[in-house]
Design an enzyme around this catalytic site. Structure first.
Site, short mmCIF file in Angstrom:
data_model
loop_
_atom_site.label_atom_id
_atom_site.label_comp_id
_atom_site.label_asym_id
_atom_site.label_seq_id
_atom_site.Cartn_x
_atom_site.Cartn_y
_atom_site.Cartn_z
N HIS A 19 0.84 -1.20 0.00
CA HIS A 19 0.00 0.00 0.00
C HIS A 19 0.87 1.25 0.00
O HIS A 19 2.10 1.16 -0.07
CB HIS A 19 -1.00 -0.01 1.17
CG HIS A 19 -0.34 -0.07 2.52
ND1 HIS A 19 0.40 0.96 3.03
CD2 HIS A 19 -0.29 -1.05 3.44
CE1 HIS A 19 0.85 0.62 4.22
NE2 HIS A 19 0.46 -0.61 4.49
N HIS A 22 3.96 1.58 2.37
CA HIS A 22 5.12 0.82 1.90
C HIS A 22 5.79 1.56 0.74
O HIS A 22 7.01 1.68 0.68
CB HIS A 22 4.71 -0.57 1.40
CG HIS A 22 3.96 -1.39 2.40
ND1 HIS A 22 2.81 -2.07 2.08
CD2 HIS A 22 4.19 -1.65 3.71
CE1 HIS A 22 2.38 -2.72 3.14
NE2 HIS A 22 3.19 -2.47 4.15
N CYS A 127 0.83 -8.14 21.38
CA CYS A 127 0.06 -7.59 20.26
C CYS A 127 0.52 -8.32 18.99
O CYS A 127 1.68 -8.20 18.59
CB CYS A 127 0.29 -6.09 20.11
SG CYS A 127 -0.41 -5.45 18.57
N CYS A 130 1.75 -5.93 16.17
CA CYS A 130 3.14 -5.47 16.32
C CYS A 130 4.10 -6.64 16.37
O CYS A 130 5.31 -6.45 16.25
CB CYS A 130 3.34 -4.69 17.62
SG CYS A 130 2.47 -3.13 17.70
N CYS A 144 -3.27 -1.31 22.18
CA CYS A 144 -2.07 -0.99 21.40
C CYS A 144 -2.35 0.28 20.62
O CYS A 144 -3.33 0.33 19.87
CB CYS A 144 -1.76 -2.14 20.44
SG CYS A 144 -0.63 -1.61 19.12
N HIS A 147 -2.33 -0.38 16.64
CA HIS A 147 -3.36 -1.22 16.00
C HIS A 147 -4.76 -1.07 16.61
O HIS A 147 -5.71 -1.65 16.09
CB HIS A 147 -2.91 -2.69 16.02
CG HIS A 147 -1.67 -2.91 15.21
ND1 HIS A 147 -0.41 -2.93 15.77
CD2 HIS A 147 -1.50 -3.05 13.87
CE1 HIS A 147 0.48 -3.10 14.80
NE2 HIS A 147 -0.14 -3.18 13.65
N LYS A 297 -5.83 9.32 9.81
CA LYS A 297 -5.07 8.12 9.47
C LYS A 297 -5.83 7.33 8.41
O LYS A 297 -7.05 7.19 8.50
CB LYS A 297 -4.87 7.28 10.74
CG LYS A 297 -3.77 6.28 10.54
CD LYS A 297 -3.30 5.66 11.83
CE LYS A 297 -2.20 4.66 11.48
NZ LYS A 297 -2.32 3.39 12.12
N LYS A 300 -9.59 1.72 5.75
CA LYS A 300 -10.61 1.32 4.79
C LYS A 300 -11.98 1.78 5.24
O LYS A 300 -12.80 2.22 4.45
CB LYS A 300 -10.59 -0.20 4.62
CG LYS A 300 -9.43 -0.62 3.73
CD LYS A 300 -9.57 -2.05 3.27
CE LYS A 300 -8.30 -2.44 2.52
NZ LYS A 300 -7.86 -3.78 2.77
N1 MSP Z 1 7.88 -6.54 8.86
C1 MSP Z 1 8.01 -5.39 9.67
C2 MSP Z 1 9.33 -4.70 9.45
C3 MSP Z 1 10.52 -5.57 9.65
S1 MSP Z 1 12.00 -4.75 9.29
C4 MSP Z 1 13.18 -5.76 9.82
C5 MSP Z 1 6.88 -4.42 9.37
N2 MSP Z 1 6.30 -4.54 8.18
S2 MSP Z 1 5.07 -3.66 7.62
O1 MSP Z 1 4.62 -4.30 6.41
O2 MSP Z 1 4.09 -3.48 8.64
O3 MSP Z 1 5.67 -2.32 7.14
C6 MSP Z 1 6.08 -1.38 8.02
C7 MSP Z 1 6.63 -0.18 7.30
O4 MSP Z 1 5.81 0.26 6.22
C8 MSP Z 1 6.65 1.01 8.21
O5 MSP Z 1 7.70 1.05 9.08
C9 MSP Z 1 6.72 2.12 7.23
O6 MSP Z 1 8.02 2.20 6.71
C10 MSP Z 1 5.78 1.66 6.17
N3 MSP Z 1 4.41 2.14 6.46
C11 MSP Z 1 3.31 1.37 6.63
N4 MSP Z 1 2.22 2.19 6.79
C12 MSP Z 1 2.60 3.47 6.72
C13 MSP Z 1 1.93 4.71 6.65
N5 MSP Z 1 0.62 4.85 6.75
N6 MSP Z 1 2.69 5.80 6.42
C14 MSP Z 1 4.05 5.73 6.21
N7 MSP Z 1 4.68 4.59 6.25
C15 MSP Z 1 4.06 3.46 6.73
O7 MSP Z 1 6.58 -3.61 10.21
#
Ligand code: MSP
Length: 636
Positions: A19, A22, A127, A130, A144, A147, A297, A300
Site C-alpha cells: 500500500h 510501503h 500484540c 506489532c 495498542c 493497532h 489516518k 478502509k
Molecule cells: N515486517 C516489519 C518490518 C521488519 S524490518 C526488519 C513491518 N512490516 S510492515 O509491512 O508493517 O511495514 C512497516 C513499514 O511500512 C513502516 O515502518 C513504514 O516504513 C511503512 N508504512 C506502513 N504504513 C505506513 C503509513 N501509513 N505511512 C508511512 N509509512 C508506513 O513492520
C-alpha cells in the site's frame, strides 16, 4: 572518504498487499540510492519481505493456503509493485530464503554460546499486529496505540535474550553518536525509553503453537521470534559473515523505517548486533505516517485510503514519486490525496518544467535548424553559468539530512528562474531580428543548459522523465558532478524533431461537460481586441490528416479524432459530433492548433484543437484546404 552507500527499507509483512505507506518508504530509499549512484557511490539498495511470524501464519490459515504458498504469492506482488514504481533495488531478500535462515541460526548460536540467551516462563501482553509484547506504559487505555487492539495475555516458556544488560551501553552510544537516530525527536524518545528498564527480549515461540518460523539451533521445539529473525535480513542479504558485500557495505548502512517500528530498530537491533559481535549500523532514519486527504489516518472504514498503483497508472509513476517526495518533510506525518498530486503536478512539472522544455524546443526547431546553438564566446550568463555549482552545494547537505522536499524545491526555484530569464529575454523576438541571431543562440543555450542541470538534479526523484527531458534535447546521461559544470551540452547537437509532451496537463476534476472543444456560441462580430503579429506567431497551426474518428461514450457532442501530423500521431477530442459523423471524417485534412496545452476531456488526453468556422445560427464547418498539402505543413 570512501564513496560507499547502503540503504535498506523495512522488509514488509506479507499478510497484506503493498500500500501507499510501503510505497512511500521504498520511494524515499530509491531516491537516496539513485542520488548516491549518480554521485559515483558504490551503492547497494535492499528491500524485501518479512515472511515468518504469527501474523503471517494466521493470515495464511485464514486464506486456507499453506504458509509457503501464501508468502510466495504476496511476496511476488511486492516485487511487481516495486517494478511498477521504478524502484531500483539491488537485492530483494525474503526471510524464507535459505541464505537468510542460515544466518539467523548462526547468530542465535553465537549469542547463545556467549551466554546471552536463557530459558524462562513469561507472562505478558502480546500484540499480534506489532508481533511483540507491549509494556504497560506503551498501552493507551489498555490498547495498542498502533493497532487499536487489546493485546492478548500470554504465559509460556520462551527463550530470552539479555537485552537489559546492554541498556547503559546503548544509551552511551546514542548520546555520543548524534546521527545514529534521526530526526532528533525520535532519538530523544529512545533516550527517554532507555532511562528505565527495557527488560529482556523473548526470542522464541513454542513450535506447538506457532509452527511457522526458523527452528532454534539448540532446541528444535521452538521457532525464532519474528523480529529477531527479520532484523537480521539487513546483514544476511549481504552474505554475513564472510561475504565481500558485507565487509564493503555494512559500515555505511542507512536504515529507513516508519515510526511504528522505532523501538525494534533502535533498541532490539543494536543490542542484538552488539551481543553477536557485529558492528552497528550507521544511521536510522525514521519517517512519519501518511494520512488520508482529510488529514486522518488512512483506513478502509473511513474510505480515505489512497491507492499508489492507481495513481501511478493514471498520472505516471514519476508523478507519484515526485508528489510523495516533494510534499512531505520526512519524519513528519502528512496528508496525501489525488487533488494535491494533480495540483503539484500541474504547477511544478507541467507548467514550470514541461512547458519551458516545449517552448525552447519549438524555438530550436524553428530558428536554430533543430540543433543546440553555439553561445557567444566567453559570454557568462547569470542564469546558469554558476547556478549548477551553487545548487549542488546546497542540495548535498539537504539530501544527507533527508530534507528531500527542500532539495526538490531548490531545483524548482532554479527552473522558475530559468522561466523568468526566458520570458525576459524573449527569444521569439530575437528570432525575428537578423542582427540578433548570435544573441538568440546564447539565450537558448542558457536555457538548454539550465534544463540539463535541472534534469540531473531531479533524476533521483523522476528518473524516467529526467532522461526523457534530456533525450528531447538530444542529450544523454550525466553524473551528479556534471550538474555543477557549465557548458556540457555540446553545441551543434541535433534535437529530435518529434518528442512526446513531457508532462501532459491534467484537470483536477473531470469536467461535467467538455468546455474546451465546444464551438464558440458567440457571433463573429464584434471582433476581439487586436493582437500583434508576434502574438499570433505563438500559435502553431498545422495541417493534419484524420486517420480515425469515434464517438466519445456518454458525451453527445464529442468525437475522438486520431490525427496524423506528418509522421506524428495525435489524439484530439473535438465538439463536432452534432455536425459530423465519425465515418465521414477519416481521410480529410484539417487544420489543428498544434501547441495548445494538452487537456484531459472525459478521461481522454486531447493534444490540440481542430479549427472550425461557425456562424451566428450555430452552423459549423471544419476549416479545410483548397488544395492538398502534406500533413504537418505549417498554416500561417
Ligand atoms: N515486517 C516489519 C518490518 C521488519 S524490518 C526488519 C513491518 N512490516 S510492515 O509491512 O508493517 O511495514 C512497516 C513499514 O511500512 C513502516 O515502518 C513504514 O516504513 C511503512 N508504512 C506502513 N504504513 C505506513 C503509513 N501509513 N505511512 C508511512 N509509512 C508506513 O513492520
Amino acid at each position: 572518504m570512501s564513496k560507499v552507500f547502503y540503504a535498506t527499507t523495512p522488509i514488509y509483512y506479507v499478510n497484506a498487499d503493498p500500500h501507499i505507506g510501503h510505497a512511500y518508504t521504498t520511494i524515499i530509499g530509491d531516491c537516496l540510492a539513485r542520488w548516491h549512484r549518480l554521485d559515483g557511490y558504490d551503492t547497494h539498495y535492499l528491500t524485501g519481505t518479512d515472511e515468518h511470524g504469527e501474523k503471517i501464519f494466521q493470515a495464511a490459515q485464514a486464506a486456507g493456503v499453506a504458509p509457503q504458498a501464501f508468502v510466495d504469492q504476496i511476496s511476488a506482488r511486492f516485487e511487481r509493485a516495486w517494478e511498477a514504481l521504478g524502484i531500483s533495488h539491488d537485492d530483494f531478500i525474503r526471510t524464507t530464503q535459505e541464505r537468510h535462515t542460515r544466518v539467523v541460526r548462526q547468530v542465535l548460536q553465537t549469542v547463545h554460546e556467549r551466554g546471552d540467551i536463557y530459558y524462562d516462563e513469561y507472562e505478558g501482553l502480546y500484540c499480534v499486529g506489532c508481533e511483540r509484547f507491549l509494556t504497560d506504559k506503551e498501552l493507551v487505555e489498555g490498547k495498542c496505540p498502533t493497532h487499536q487492539t487489546t493485546p492478548e495475555a500470554r504465559r509460556e516458556g520462551n527463550y530470552f535474550f539479555r537485552m537489559e544488560k546492554y541498556r547503559a551501553w546503548l544509551t552511551e552510544h546514542i548520546q555520543t553518536h548524534p546521527e545514529f537516530i534521526q530526526p532528533e525527536g525520535y532519538r530523544n524518545e529512545i533516550l527517554s525509553m532507555l532511562r528505565e528498564s527495557i527488560g529482556d527480549l523473548s526470542i522464541s515461540r513454542p513450535r506447538s503453537r506457532v509452527p511457522w518460523g526458523i527452528h532454534l539451533p539448540w532446541d528444535e521445539s521452538h521457532v525464532t521470534y519474528v523480529w529477531f529473525d527479520a532484523l537480521l535480513n539487513y546483514v544476511s542479504a549481504l552474505g554475513f559473515p564472510a561475504g565481500e558485500r558485507f565487509t564493503k557495505y555494512w559500515p555505511h548502512t542507512w536504515h529507513l523505517i516508519g515510526k511504528d517500528i522505532l523501538k525494534t530498530h533502535a533498541v532490539f537491533w543494536p543490542t542484538m548486533l552488539q551481543a553477536a559481535g557485529i558492528p552497528l549500523y550507521q544511521r536510522l532514519l525514521v519517517g512519519g505516517y501518511l494520512l488520508g486527504p482529510d488529514g486522518r489516518k488512512m483506513s478502509k472504514s473511513l474510505g480515505n485510503v489512497v491507492d499508489p498503483f492507481a495513481l501511478s497508472q493514471k498520472y505516471g509513476r514519476d508523478a507519484l514519486r515526485y508528489f510523495l517526495l516533494r510534499e512531505l518533510p520526512y519524519g513528519q506525518d502528512g496528508a496525501v490525496g489525488e487533488k494535491g498530486l494533480v495540483e503539484r503536478y500541474n504547477a511544478d512539472l507541467a507548467n514550470d518544467l514541461g512547458n519551458l522544455l516545449s517552448r525552447v524546443r519549438a524555438l530550436l526547431l524553428r530558428h536554430c535548424k533543430g540543433v543546440i546553438p553555439q553561445p557567444a564566446p566567453g559570454e557568462a550568463e547569470a542564469a546558469t553559468s554558476t547556478a549548477g555549482q551553487a545548487l549542488l552545494a546546497k542540495l548535498r547537505p539537504l539530501v544527507h539530512n533527508l530534507r528531500l522536499y527542500a532539495a526538490i524545491e531548490e531545483v524548482l526555484q532554479f527552473v522558475r528562474s530559468l522561466n523568468r530569464y526566458f520570458n525576459d529575454q524573449a527569444p521569439w523576438k530575437l528570432a525575428k531580428d537578423p542582427a540578433q541571431q548570435e544573441r538568440l543562440g546564447t539565450v537558448l543555450y542558457q536555457v538548454v543548459e539550465g534544463l540539463r542541470i535541472a534534469s540531473i538534479l531531479l533524476e533521483p526523484a523522476i528518473p524516467d522523465k529526467a532522461r526523457q527531458l534530456r533525450q528531447s534535447l538530444g542529450l544523454g546521461d550525466y553524473t551528479l558532478g556534471q550538474a555543477a559544470e557549465w557548458g556540457l551540452a555540446p553545441a551543434g547537437t541535433p534535437i529530435p524533431a518529434e518528442a512526446p509532451i513531457l508532462f501532459p496537463k491534467f484537470e483536477a476534476e473531470a469536467p461535467a461537460e467538455a468546455p474546451a472543444e465546444a464551438p464558440p456560441a458567440a457571433p463573429a462580430v464584434p471582433v476581439k481586441a487586436p493582437i500583434t503579429i508576434d502574438e499570433f506567431g505563438k500559435v502553431d497551426l498545422r495541417v493534419a490528416l484524420v486517420v480515425a474518428a469515434a464517438k466519445v461514450p456518454k458525451a453527445d457532442k464529442l468525437l475522438k479524432l486520431t490525427l496524423d501530423m506528418g509522421g506524428q500521431e495525435r489524439t484530439v477530442v473535438s465538439g463536432i459530433a452534432q455536425w459530423y459523423k465519425p465515418e465521414d471524417l477519416p481521410g480529410r485534412k484539417v487544420v489543428v492548433v498544434a501547441n495548445l496545452q494538452p487537456v484531459k476531456l472525459r478521461g481522454i488526453l486531447s493534444e490540440g484543437m481542430i479549427l472550425a468556422a461557425v456562424d451566428d445560427q450555430g452552423n459549423l464547418t471544419l476549416v479545410g484546404l483548397d488544395q492538398d498539402l502534406a500533413s504537418g505543413a505549417e498554416v500561417r
